[in-house]
Design a protein around this motif. Structure first.
Motif, mmCIF file in Angstrom:
data_model
loop_
_atom_site.group_PDB
_atom_site.id
_atom_site.type_symbol
_atom_site.label_atom_id
_atom_site.label_comp_id
_atom_site.label_asym_id
_atom_site.label_seq_id
_atom_site.Cartn_x
_atom_site.Cartn_y
_atom_site.Cartn_z
ATOM 1 N N UNK A 292 0.844 -1.208 0.000
ATOM 2 C CA UNK A 292 0.000 0.000 0.000
ATOM 3 C C UNK A 292 0.873 1.250 0.000
ATOM 4 N N UNK A 293 1.947 1.240 0.779
ATOM 5 C CA UNK A 293 2.841 2.401 0.803
ATOM 6 C C UNK A 293 3.479 2.627 -0.569
ATOM 7 N N UNK A 294 3.829 1.539 -1.261
ATOM 8 C CA UNK A 294 4.380 1.642 -2.612
ATOM 9 C C UNK A 294 3.348 2.186 -3.582
ATOM 10 N N UNK B 265 -4.579 9.576 -2.122
ATOM 11 C CA UNK B 265 -4.988 8.178 -2.054
ATOM 12 C C UNK B 265 -6.331 8.048 -1.336
ATOM 13 N N UNK B 266 -6.480 8.729 -0.200
ATOM 14 C CA UNK B 266 -7.726 8.658 0.574
ATOM 15 C C UNK B 266 -8.902 9.183 -0.242
ATOM 16 N N UNK B 267 -8.671 10.269 -0.958
ATOM 17 C CA UNK B 267 -9.717 10.843 -1.795
ATOM 18 C C UNK B 267 -10.138 9.845 -2.878
ATOM 19 N N UNK C 17 1.561 10.252 -6.064
ATOM 20 C CA UNK C 17 2.612 11.248 -5.794
ATOM 21 C C UNK C 17 3.007 11.318 -4.320
ATOM 22 N N UNK C 18 3.027 10.167 -3.667
ATOM 23 C CA UNK C 18 3.395 10.090 -2.254
ATOM 24 C C UNK C 18 2.443 10.891 -1.367
#
Length: 121
Positions: free
Chosen positions: A77-79, A92-94, A86-87
């Protein structure tokens, strides 16, 4: 290090069983069951990648995971966040909250989890 789709499928079985002989692994597969040689090849590759190991039980090998499921997917998931968003955790949450068609109840549960995490920090 990442697993291929077929290695990940086998790893899911191993995480669930915690320890398993070859016959247990093959039994856990849906039909059509893979050949023993296929599973043996996958296990060897996963062993080389340091995802699994085994103990010798007479003439059989009992396989077990070396990597916890939580750790593997956390890295995954972090990757994903880094490479596709874009880190940005908020991007991601959106995306996650809009594109997965979560119900109001599920969104409220997510909010509770986030609020608890904020309190603990």
């Amino acid at each position: 290090m990442q697993l291929s789709n077929s290695e990940e499928q086998l790893m899911q079985i191993l995480w669930k069983q915690e320890k398993a002989l070859m016959k247990d692994l093959i039994e856990a597969y849906p039909e059509p069951k893979p050949a023993i040689t296929t599973v043996a090849t996958l296990l060897k590759r996963m062993q080389d990648k340091k995802f699994v190991d085994y103990t010798q039980q007479g003439r059989s090998r009992e396989y077990f995971p070396l990597v916890r499921k939580k750790d593997y997917f956390s890295k995954h998931v972090n990757g994903l966040i880094k490479n596709f968003f874009n880190d940005s955790s908020s991007q991601f949450a959106s995306f996650f909250t809009k594109e997965t068609n979560l119900s109001k109840t599920e969104l409220e549960e997510l909010r509770k989890i986030i609020d608890q995490e904020i309190k603990s920090k």
